[in-house]
Design an enzyme around this catalytic site. Structure first.
Site, PDB file in Angstrom:
ATOM      1  CG  ASN A   1      -0.357  -0.209   2.531  1.00 49.46           C
ATOM      2  OD1 ASN A   1       0.605  -0.960   2.661  1.00 49.46           O
ATOM      3  ND2 ASN A   1      -0.877   0.440   3.540  1.00 49.46           N
TER       4      ASN A   1
ATOM      5  CD  GLU B   1      -1.723   4.857   4.609  1.00 52.78           C
ATOM      6  OE1 GLU B   1      -2.438   3.916   4.990  1.00 52.78           O
ATOM      7  OE2 GLU B   1      -1.080   5.597   5.389  1.00 52.78           O
TER       8      GLU B   1
ATOM      9  CG  HIS C   1      -6.467  -0.302  -1.522  1.00 52.93           C
ATOM     10  ND1 HIS C   1      -7.415  -0.704  -0.623  1.00 52.93           N
ATOM     11  CD2 HIS C   1      -6.704   1.029  -1.744  1.00 52.93           C
ATOM     12  CE1 HIS C   1      -8.205   0.314  -0.303  1.00 52.93           C
ATOM     13  NE2 HIS C   1      -7.798   1.372  -0.989  1.00 52.93           N
TER      14      HIS C   1
ATOM     15  CD  GLU D   1      -5.481  -6.149  -1.322  1.00 50.40           C
ATOM     16  OE1 GLU D   1      -4.934  -5.038  -1.226  1.00 50.40           O
ATOM     17  OE2 GLU D   1      -6.248  -6.609  -0.473  1.00 50.40           O
TER      18      GLU D   1
ATOM     19  CB  CYS E   1     -10.743  -3.329   1.741  1.00 48.24           C
ATOM     20  SG  CYS E   1     -10.166  -2.528   0.235  1.00 48.24           S
TER      21      CYS E   1
ATOM     22  CB  CYS F   1      -8.763  -4.968  -2.732  1.00 49.87           C
ATOM     23  SG  CYS F   1      -7.619  -3.623  -2.386  1.00 49.87           S
TER      24      CYS F   1
HETATM   25 ZN   LIG Z   1      -7.970  -2.800  -0.348  1.00 47.06          ZN
END
Ligand SMILES: [Zn+2]
Length: 308
Positions: free
Chosen positions: A93, A95, A106, A108, A133, A136
């Site tokens: 990930n 950010e 993310h 994935e 999540c 994803c």
């Molecule tokens: Zn995700």
């Protein structure tokens, strides 16, 4: 009831020293563990691919940049290239401080993007350090192999249909193609001056069935070459990965930072008349201080002449 299969936790893991050594290997290959290394690890530790794949997840998470959440996620695509060789494509990930949370990449997405940009033709498995999540799950539903690949969590294994039943997907928007199974490319860019061929071909390889905005980003560095990102759209729109996010993710998978000491230039190329990536790119870049200004180029598309 979904037929989820609960597997017993594997006792196998790499030592801190082995993890560090593998981290350096993966960094050297810009986020990829080549098939020869995968095979060598399976042989060295006498373990099947799934066990090695899961054991690599903490290494994938080391590539995460998570200044807001401090939640470091690792994901790895086990994919086949055009020759049928099996590589591990890492992801983590990313950010962006001071920006909307919706801009984050993310893990994935990062791993799938890495596989897509680096020649994977088929996804066999995706291992993730934490449950995917909803965003994803939707992103994965855009993949050509969405119905077949295995999703490996540290202690469980699923098919996507178990995690995303009654899904909304490309077919609901009349799109017969998917990420990794693109429509035939009927366009080229109308280029009048000398241009970076790789940036052009990256933009044309973008998966843009919903907007038609063929777009790509190149991040040039002082000492580590160029990193390219491609636009990958999603039928649910929001989980689409912008070309800038794609390129930034690739840069981080080489263990580099988005800093003025590293980045020499940033170029966005997109389809003239369809531009919608400029403000999103500027928003992501506003997260960083002192980077070179984004160069934005828009070119018209032309239909390729039909070969008879
Ligand atoms: Zn995700």
């Amino acid at each position: 009831m979904p037929t989820t299969s609960l597997q017993t936790a594997t006792a196998f893991s790499f030592s801190a020293g082995q993890q560090q050594q593998l981290y350096l290997t993966i960094k050297r290959h810009a986020g990829i563990l080549p098939s020869t290394d995968v095979a060598a690890l399976c042989q060295q530790y006498n373990q099947p691919v799934d066990v090695i794949l899961r054991a690599c997840l903490p290494i994938a998470a080391q590539f995460a940049v998570a200044p807001i959440s401090q939640f470091f996620v690792g994901a790895i695509v086990c994919g086949l290239d055009a020759q049928g060789e099996q590589h591990f494509y890492f992801g983590a990930n990313v950010e962006f401080t001071q920006q909307a949370l919706s801009l984050v990449v993310h893990a994935e997405q990062s791993a799938i993007n890495n596989a897509w940009l680096n020649g994977a033709k088929k996804i066999v498995k995706i291992a993730i350090s934490d449950a995917p999540c909803g965003y994803c799950r939707q992103f994965m539903n855009e993949l050509a192999d969405a119905q077949s690949f295995d999703i490996l969590l540290p202690k469980q294994q699923f098919k996507l249909a178990e995690l995303l039943p009654y899904a909304f997907g490309p077919q609901d928007l009349g799109n017969a193609y998917s990420l990794f199974n693109p429509a035939p490319q009927l366009h080229g860019f109308a280029v009048t001056t000398e241009f970076d061929e790789q940036l052009l071909s990256c933009a044309l390889a973008a998966y843009v069935p919903y907007s038609g905005n063929y777009s790509a980003v190149k991040i040039s560095t002082f000492e580590n070459g160029d990193f390219y990102g491609c636009y990958a759209e999603n039928a649910a729109y929001s989980p689409s990965l912008s070309p800038l996010q794609s390129a930034v993710s690739q840069l981080h998978l080489a263990g580099l930072t988005m800093s003025k000491e590293v980045v020499k230039g940033i170029e966005l190329l997109q389809t003239q008349g369809k531009e919608n990536q400029l403000t999103a790119s500027q928003a992501v870049l506003a997260s960083y201080n002192d980077l070179p200004a984004l160069q934005s180029i828009s070119l018209p598309l032309k239909i390729k002449p039909t070969v008879i």
